[in-house]
Enzyme design. Structure first.
Site, PDB file in Angstrom:
ATOM      1  N   GLY A  22      -4.247  -2.731  -0.658  1.00  0.00           N
ATOM      2  CA  GLY A  22      -3.338  -1.615  -0.874  1.00  0.00           C
ATOM      3  C   GLY A  22      -3.142  -0.717   0.322  1.00  0.00           C
ATOM      4  N   GLY A  74      -1.594  -1.725   3.301  1.00  0.00           N
ATOM      5  CA  GLY A  74      -0.456  -2.074   4.125  1.00  0.00           C
ATOM      6  C   GLY A  74      -0.813  -3.058   5.210  1.00  0.00           C
ATOM      7  CB  SER A  86      -0.490  -8.440   4.806  1.00  0.00           C
ATOM      8  OG  SER A  86       0.280  -9.429   4.203  1.00  0.00           O
ATOM      9  CB  SER A  87      -5.087  -7.364   0.870  1.00  0.00           C
ATOM     10  OG  SER A  87      -4.297  -6.687  -0.098  1.00  0.00           O
ATOM     11  CG  ASP A 115       3.481  -8.755   4.364  1.00  0.00           C
ATOM     12  OD1 ASP A 115       3.832  -8.159   5.394  1.00  0.00           O
ATOM     13  OD2 ASP A 115       3.321  -8.181   3.268  1.00  0.00           O
TER      14      ASP A 115
END
Length: 381
Positions: free
Chosen positions: A117, A119, A121-122, A167
């Site tokens: 969460g 930013g 790109s998990s 991403d």
């Protein structure tokens, strides 16, 4: 991971695959507008240990969601998944559908040090690690570009986030000390040497602790506004609008829609500028462009939040060469370009100053451009 996998599932995994999180150096919300972006993979990774089964059962577990235990289902029930397991099972479902294969069931254990969460790109890291694992284990013919599209479909169809391919492109194509210049109109990807290591520079991630969700937040609203701007301007994507033509549209569309257009067009120009500078061996000169990009996101795209604005301001005041919101916005993180020699001091000063301004104390950490999704080396005997 191998020991934990064996303890959970009763046998060693076939292998461990991993994918990095990513930082977008510049070029936000340009992907679905046909623009340019310049992301790179970071040295924080999501790993997945996998072993195929001889039936259609799927069992998944996670080191970062231990309270969930082992989630058990079948391949044909993948779309019933909830929470983090949607990314694993959704990846398997879309891969099977798009390549027209049956596949077999599998056991998987996930572990990650990519913050969720923020930013960075998990979600794409998790999807991509699973995809490269299953492509190898199922014996499929799919290159990185095919997996980029499949990862986007997972986000759009399974998760419900209306994201582009930035991403997945960054995570799957990343190389050490390189960024990837993505041209979403041409569908091209160019490896661009960053030269940060040689210049004594690094990127700090400043996690505001303000969380976002692209499936439910303002991301979709901004995408619709960009589409409205393109429709009014009579173009397929905002990439077709030249920077010098932007102001001519101000009186012909709602003010907010015009601001969205202006951000997208100018951020594409900034991505080209930054790529040209690092390509020419001048990475120290990109700082002001990054900061200008933040002003554009804050004022024109309006996807920043006060904690992020404070982080950018204090980072530059503390000596960062430049700083900006990174990722889809509405929370998440800022990045700052700093001298390695000043990094520790700047990290502490930023955390102190943001907290003193009345926001949650941010988590600040350095990242370095890392390799993309891969099978990890086997451990030494």
């Amino acid at each position: 991971m191998r020991e934990a996998f064996a303890a959970l599932f009763g046998a060693e995994p076939t292998g461990v695959w991993s994918a990095p999180g990513r930082v977008n150096l510049i070029g936000e919300h340009t992907d679905y507008n046909g623009g340019l972006a310049l992301p790179f993979g970071i040295d924080r990774r999501t790993r997945v240990a996998v072993r195929l089964r001889d039936d259609d059962a799927v069992r998944v577990a996670s080191g970062f969601a231990q309270g969930d235990g082992v989630i058990a289902t079948r391949l044909d029930r993948a779309l019933d998944a909830q929470g983090w397991s949607r990314y694993v099972l959704g990846a398997a479902h879309v891969l099977r559908r798009e390549l027209g294969v049956e596949g077999t069931g599998f056991d998987a254990l996930v572990a990650s040090d990519v913050p969720v969460g923020v930013g960075v790109s998990s979600s794409a890291a998790l999807e991509s690690a699973v995809l490269v694992a299953l492509v190898e284990l199922w014996g499929l013919d799919a290159d990185a570009h095919a997996l980029i599209r499949i990862g986007q479909l997972v986000e759009n169809e399974v998760v419900g986030a209306p994201t582009g391919t930035l991403d997945q492109s960054a995570v799957l194509l990343a190389r050490r000390d390189h960024a990837v210049l993505l041209d979403f109109a041409a569908g091209s990807a160019e490896q661009v040497p960053l030269g940060f290591e040689a210049a004594g520079l690094e990127i700090l991630v400043i996690d505001s602790l303000v969380r976002h969700d692209h499936a439910t937040g303002g991301y979709g609203d901004r995408r619709r506004e960009c589409e409205e701007a393109a429709r009014i301007a009579g173009v397929g994507t905002l990439r077709e609008i030249a920077p010098e033509a932007v102001e001519g549209w101000a009186a012909r569309m709602p003010a907010a829609v015009h601001r969205r257009m202006r951000h997208v067009v100018t951020d594409t120009a900034r991505a080209a500028q930054v790529a040209a500078l690092v390509r020419a061996g001048r990475p120290r000169e990109i700082g002001p462009i990054l900061t200008d990009g933040h002003r554009s996101q804050r004022d024109d795209f309006e996807d920043s939040v006060p904690a992020i604005d404070a982080a950018v301001e204090v980072a530059v005041a503390a000596g960062a060469l430049g700083a900006r919101l990174t990722g889809g916005g509405f929370g998440g993180a800022a990045i700052a370009l700093v001298d390695v020699a000043e990094s520790t001091r700047i990290q502490a000063e930023v955390a102190d100053a943001v907290e003193a301004a009345g926001h949650a104390r941010p988590t600040v950490f350095a990242v370095h451009a890392s390799q993309g999704a891969r099978r990890d080396p086997e451990p030494a005997p």
